[in-house]
Scaffold this motif. Structure first.
Motif, mmCIF file in Angstrom:
data_model
loop_
_atom_site.group_PDB
_atom_site.id
_atom_site.type_symbol
_atom_site.label_atom_id
_atom_site.label_comp_id
_atom_site.label_asym_id
_atom_site.label_seq_id
_atom_site.Cartn_x
_atom_site.Cartn_y
_atom_site.Cartn_z
ATOM 1 N N ALA A 160 16.947 24.583 15.661
ATOM 2 C CA ALA A 160 17.321 25.197 14.513
ATOM 3 C C ALA A 160 18.030 24.118 13.735
ATOM 4 O O ALA A 160 17.991 23.729 12.450
ATOM 5 C CB ALA A 160 18.043 26.552 14.506
ATOM 6 N N HIS A 161 19.111 23.506 14.443
ATOM 7 C CA HIS A 161 19.939 22.636 13.757
ATOM 8 C C HIS A 161 19.430 21.445 13.537
ATOM 9 O O HIS A 161 19.479 20.737 12.394
ATOM 10 C CB HIS A 161 21.229 22.363 14.762
ATOM 11 C CG HIS A 161 22.016 20.996 14.631
ATOM 12 N ND1 HIS A 161 23.010 21.395 13.607
ATOM 13 C CD2 HIS A 161 22.134 19.893 14.808
ATOM 14 C CE1 HIS A 161 23.784 20.039 13.441
ATOM 15 N NE2 HIS A 161 23.153 19.297 14.116
ATOM 16 N N ILE A 162 18.342 20.793 14.237
ATOM 17 C CA ILE A 162 17.843 19.725 14.265
ATOM 18 C C ILE A 162 16.805 19.607 13.172
ATOM 19 O O ILE A 162 16.673 18.660 12.329
ATOM 20 C CB ILE A 162 17.210 19.012 15.421
ATOM 21 C CG1 ILE A 162 16.959 17.455 15.268
ATOM 22 C CG2 ILE A 162 15.814 19.760 15.608
ATOM 23 C CD1 ILE A 162 18.308 16.650 15.380
ATOM 24 N N LEU A 163 15.939 20.835 12.853
ATOM 25 C CA LEU A 163 15.193 20.851 11.842
ATOM 26 C C LEU A 163 15.984 20.924 10.607
ATOM 27 O O LEU A 163 15.399 20.299 9.324
ATOM 28 C CB LEU A 163 14.112 22.224 11.943
ATOM 29 C CG LEU A 163 13.332 21.966 13.226
ATOM 30 C CD1 LEU A 163 12.583 23.333 13.262
ATOM 31 C CD2 LEU A 163 12.445 20.811 13.324
ATOM 32 N N ASP A 186 23.675 15.903 19.044
ATOM 33 C CA ASP A 186 24.581 16.285 17.906
ATOM 34 C C ASP A 186 24.678 15.378 16.884
ATOM 35 O O ASP A 186 24.891 14.245 16.901
ATOM 36 C CB ASP A 186 26.127 16.436 18.631
ATOM 37 C CG ASP A 186 26.897 16.988 17.743
ATOM 38 O OD1 ASP A 186 28.141 17.638 17.961
ATOM 39 O OD2 ASP A 186 26.616 16.949 16.483
ATOM 40 N N ALA A 187 24.062 15.762 15.799
ATOM 41 C CA ALA A 187 23.820 14.877 14.751
ATOM 42 C C ALA A 187 25.200 14.183 14.197
ATOM 43 O O ALA A 187 25.224 12.944 13.594
ATOM 44 C CB ALA A 187 23.250 15.483 13.515
ATOM 45 N N GLY A 206 23.426 10.987 15.737
ATOM 46 C CA GLY A 206 22.392 10.813 14.699
ATOM 47 C C GLY A 206 21.290 11.634 15.569
ATOM 48 O O GLY A 206 21.060 11.933 16.511
ATOM 49 N N ILE A 207 19.921 11.392 14.507
ATOM 50 C CA ILE A 207 18.732 11.977 15.191
ATOM 51 C C ILE A 207 18.146 10.791 16.016
ATOM 52 O O ILE A 207 18.012 9.841 15.749
ATOM 53 C CB ILE A 207 17.897 12.338 13.808
ATOM 54 C CG1 ILE A 207 18.385 13.663 13.204
ATOM 55 C CG2 ILE A 207 16.526 12.812 14.333
ATOM 56 C CD1 ILE A 207 17.894 13.983 11.804
ATOM 57 N N GLY A 211 15.899 14.345 4.225
ATOM 58 C CA GLY A 211 14.913 14.074 3.461
ATOM 59 C C GLY A 211 13.235 13.704 4.343
ATOM 60 O O GLY A 211 12.492 13.299 3.872
ATOM 61 N N HIS A 212 13.353 14.056 5.398
ATOM 62 C CA HIS A 212 12.350 13.639 6.525
ATOM 63 C C HIS A 212 11.295 14.793 6.356
ATOM 64 O O HIS A 212 10.119 14.266 6.591
ATOM 65 C CB HIS A 212 12.845 13.443 7.999
ATOM 66 C CG HIS A 212 13.828 12.232 8.049
ATOM 67 N ND1 HIS A 212 13.482 10.968 7.889
ATOM 68 C CD2 HIS A 212 15.136 12.422 8.593
ATOM 69 C CE1 HIS A 212 14.708 10.384 7.983
ATOM 70 N NE2 HIS A 212 15.439 11.096 8.572
ATOM 71 N N ILE A 213 11.764 15.950 6.404
ATOM 72 C CA ILE A 213 10.578 16.866 5.974
ATOM 73 C C ILE A 213 11.120 17.714 4.979
ATOM 74 O O ILE A 213 12.226 17.974 4.405
ATOM 75 C CB ILE A 213 10.323 17.840 7.434
ATOM 76 C CG1 ILE A 213 11.959 18.484 7.736
ATOM 77 C CG2 ILE A 213 9.966 17.027 8.686
ATOM 78 C CD1 ILE A 213 11.852 19.233 9.110
ATOM 79 N N SER A 214 9.917 18.532 4.416
ATOM 80 C CA SER A 214 10.260 19.374 3.233
ATOM 81 C C SER A 214 11.172 20.699 3.552
ATOM 82 O O SER A 214 10.726 21.768 4.276
ATOM 83 C CB SER A 214 8.855 19.899 2.594
ATOM 84 O OG SER A 214 8.942 20.885 1.494
#
Length: 213
Positions: free
Chosen positions: A86-89, A39-40, A44-45, A96-99
């Protein structure tokens, strides 16, 4: 799956190259679903999800295959209270880690592959989870329109809804209407066809010459 963490550690110290097989991608999905997603808001990730190989390659391959060993993203996320992949992406994009733009486009590409209905729904739901802005949807018009040729009725309905949203703020190009709306006519269900024809009808009301055509 049981050797997942060991393989990652061996890759870090250059003992072996990062696996790129479909089975390796499935391991990321399966093990990640069980152990890496947190859970972010609380923790956190997980740092493993920030590995360059994952961010630059593996994550995008999630959108290229329906499932491995019968485990689709839809199945992996179905009963998760934290939103799963879905949540983590979405979180990775927000940080800002992926586009974000690529996530929007890759989710539409996945829908164009006509995965089975129970699996394809994950990609349309994920696309909407990102809440595309009006401007973003306008840039995706051609991709939305191409989905009108899908054999999966909910995908066609999703595309019509997206195009309708754009149409409310900016009339859809007439050549796009003529090119793609007839693709819906092969569906057995009439609902998506009628909704698509409404777009064509609206275009005709704006231009008498187009109506005559």
């Amino acid at each position: 799956d049981s050797y997942f963490n060991l393989v990652l550690e061996l890759c870090k110290i250059d003992v072996c190259q990062t696996p790129t097989s479909d089975a390796a991608v499935a391991a990321w999905q399966n093990v990640g679903s069980r152990h890496l997603i947190r859970d972010a808001k609380a923790e956190g990730i997980n740092p493993l999800l920030l590995e360059p190989n994952f961010l630059n390659d593996t994550v995008w391959r999630f959108f290229e295959s329906n499932s491995n060993q019968g485990r689709s993203l839809a199945a992996l996320d179905r009963y998760r209270t934290d939103g799963g992949w879905a949540h983590i992406l979405k979180s990775l994009a927000e940080q800002g880690h992926i586009s974000r733009d690529r996530l929007l486009r890759e989710s539409l590409k996945a829908l164009s592959r006509d995965f089975p209905q129970n699996s394809s729904s994950w990609f349309s739901n994920f696309h909407e989870l990102l809440k595309p802005s009006k401007e973003e949807r306008i840039t995706l018009i051609e991709q939305y329109a191409s989905l009108l040729g899908s054999t999966i009725p909910p995908t066609v309905s999703f595309a019509v809804k997206a195009l309708t949203t754009v149409n409310k703020s900016q009339p859809l190009p007439q050549d796009l209407l003529v090119k793609y709306i007839p693709l819906t006519f092969t569906l057995r269900q009439k609902g998506p066809i009628i909704a698509a024809l409404a777009l064509l009808e609206h275009g005709a009301t704006l231009n008498p010459a187009f109506a005559q055509q």
